[in-house]
Design a protein around this motif. Sequence first.
Motif, short mmCIF file in Angstrom:
data_model
loop_
_atom_site.label_atom_id
_atom_site.label_comp_id
_atom_site.label_asym_id
_atom_site.label_seq_id
_atom_site.Cartn_x
_atom_site.Cartn_y
_atom_site.Cartn_z
N LEU A 1 -13.04 4.19 13.28
CA LEU A 1 -13.52 2.81 13.27
C LEU A 1 -13.42 2.24 14.68
CD1 LEU A 1 -11.92 1.33 10.01
CD2 LEU A 1 -14.14 2.42 10.29
N LYS A 2 -14.48 1.58 15.12
CA LYS A 2 -14.53 1.11 16.51
C LYS A 2 -13.36 0.19 16.87
CE LYS A 2 -19.34 1.69 17.87
NZ LYS A 2 -19.64 2.69 16.87
N ASP A 3 -13.05 -0.75 15.99
CA ASP A 3 -11.99 -1.72 16.29
C ASP A 3 -10.60 -1.22 15.92
OD1 ASP A 3 -13.98 -3.37 17.20
OD2 ASP A 3 -14.22 -4.40 15.28
N TYR A 4 -10.55 -0.17 15.10
CA TYR A 4 -9.26 0.40 14.67
C TYR A 4 -9.32 1.92 14.79
CZ TYR A 4 -8.91 -4.19 12.45
OH TYR A 4 -8.90 -5.54 12.20
N PRO A 5 -9.20 2.47 16.01
CA PRO A 5 -9.39 3.91 16.19
C PRO A 5 -8.36 4.78 15.46
CG PRO A 5 -8.72 2.85 18.25
CD PRO A 5 -8.98 1.76 17.27
#
Length: 207
Positions: A160-164
């Motif tokens: 996930l972009k905001d939660y790598p």
Amino acid sequence: MDLLPDAAPLATKLRNTLIQYHSIPDSEWRVAKRSKDATVWRKPSEEFSGYLYKAQGVVEDVTNRIVDHIRPGPYRLDWDSLMTTMDIMETFEENCCVMRYTTAGQLWNIIAPREFVDFSYTASYEDGLLTCGISLDYGEVRPNFVRGFNHPCGWFCIPLKDYPSHSLLTGYIQTELRGMLPQSAVDTAMSSTLANFYSDLKKALKT
């Protein structure tokens, strides 16, 4: 009984097929099951008379570790309650192998244990990974098992972009169990199995 295929063209074709499934518009899918860990959809398969299933959920871990738990290797047998044995029969270059595995009986053994021989391939996809497979008619069928067949199937795992440290895991599964089975029993089992796959995987990643 077929000879082993040439790995490289089969891997390319398989990857392209999965990417095609991944671009099927949402309007073509119908929800089959929702759980706290995943949603499962289905649509008629173009490969056989059953369904192509799509499962999706967020898994709290990095992409590489999740895929290591899904693809053929030492982790899978430890946590996947459906899989009872797994042997790597052949290994090719570039993350390709042929594996034979067996599955437990399901639905109070209405669905008897099955055996599969699958070609498996793992490759990078966007910022994450794709691990995919297809069954082969290869090797002797063991006694006491029905040989099932997996049409092109696979798992996309993308951070996930905001939660790598979290990944979106999307699976496409179309399994022909073969043998004399009521289709309704197969459909019930498939939806539940895919939802359970996510909850079992999440537990395994936490240990």
